[in-house]
Design a protein around this motif. Structure first.
Motif, PDB file in Angstrom:
ATOM      1  N   VAL A  12       0.840  -1.199   0.000  1.00  0.00           N
ATOM      2  CA  VAL A  12       0.000   0.000   0.000  1.00  0.00           C
ATOM      3  C   VAL A  12       0.878   1.254   0.000  1.00  0.00           C
ATOM      4  N   GLU A  13       1.915   1.267   0.828  1.00  0.00           N
ATOM      5  CA  GLU A  13       2.814   2.419   0.878  1.00  0.00           C
ATOM      6  C   GLU A  13       3.540   2.617  -0.450  1.00  0.00           C
ATOM      7  N   THR A  15       2.441   1.684  -3.385  1.00  0.00           N
ATOM      8  CA  THR A  15       1.451   2.133  -4.363  1.00  0.00           C
ATOM      9  C   THR A  15       1.150   3.612  -4.196  1.00  0.00           C
ATOM     10  N   ILE A  16       1.004   4.069  -2.974  1.00  0.00           N
ATOM     11  CA  ILE A  16       0.738   5.486  -2.723  1.00  0.00           C
ATOM     12  C   ILE A  16       1.896   6.339  -3.231  1.00  0.00           C
ATOM     13  N   GLU A  17       3.116   5.921  -2.963  1.00  0.00           N
ATOM     14  CA  GLU A  17       4.287   6.664  -3.434  1.00  0.00           C
ATOM     15  C   GLU A  17       4.347   6.686  -4.959  1.00  0.00           C
ATOM     16  N   VAL A  19       1.769   6.484  -7.075  1.00  0.00           N
ATOM     17  CA  VAL A  19       0.708   7.375  -7.566  1.00  0.00           C
ATOM     18  C   VAL A  19       1.106   8.836  -7.362  1.00  0.00           C
ATOM     19  N   LYS A  20       1.724   9.152  -6.229  1.00  0.00           N
ATOM     20  CA  LYS A  20       2.194  10.521  -5.988  1.00  0.00           C
ATOM     21  C   LYS A  20       3.240  10.919  -7.020  1.00  0.00           C
TER      22      LYS A  20
END
Length: 72
Positions: A12-13, A15-17, A19-20
């Motif tokens: 999850v971390e 993936t968030i990075e 997308v950012k």
């Protein structure tokens, strides 16, 4: 299931990075084009299948492409 070390980022971390980074770099980011292509393919598949609508296909295609990019 394999245990992760506390210092290793979770999926999850990661993936968030990703997308950012895609949001900041736009089309120049190496993951942007594959994710957009996956979304387009998913949208077409969703439009052709009677059970799934194109927005669901778009989201699913983009999510699968993003997952495959992050998982590497």
């Amino acid at each position: 299931m394999a245990r992760q070390h506390p210092e290793e980022p979770t999926l999850v971390e990661l993936t968030i990075e990703e997308v950012k980074a895609m949001g900041k770099e736009g089309i120049k980011h190496p993951s942007t084009r594959p994710v957009l292509t996956g979304g387009a393919i998913g949208a077409v598949a969703g439009a052709l299948l009677p059970v799934v609508s194109w927005p669901v296909g778009l989201f699913a295609g983009a999510a699968i492409a993003l997952y495959s990019r992050v998982k590497r």
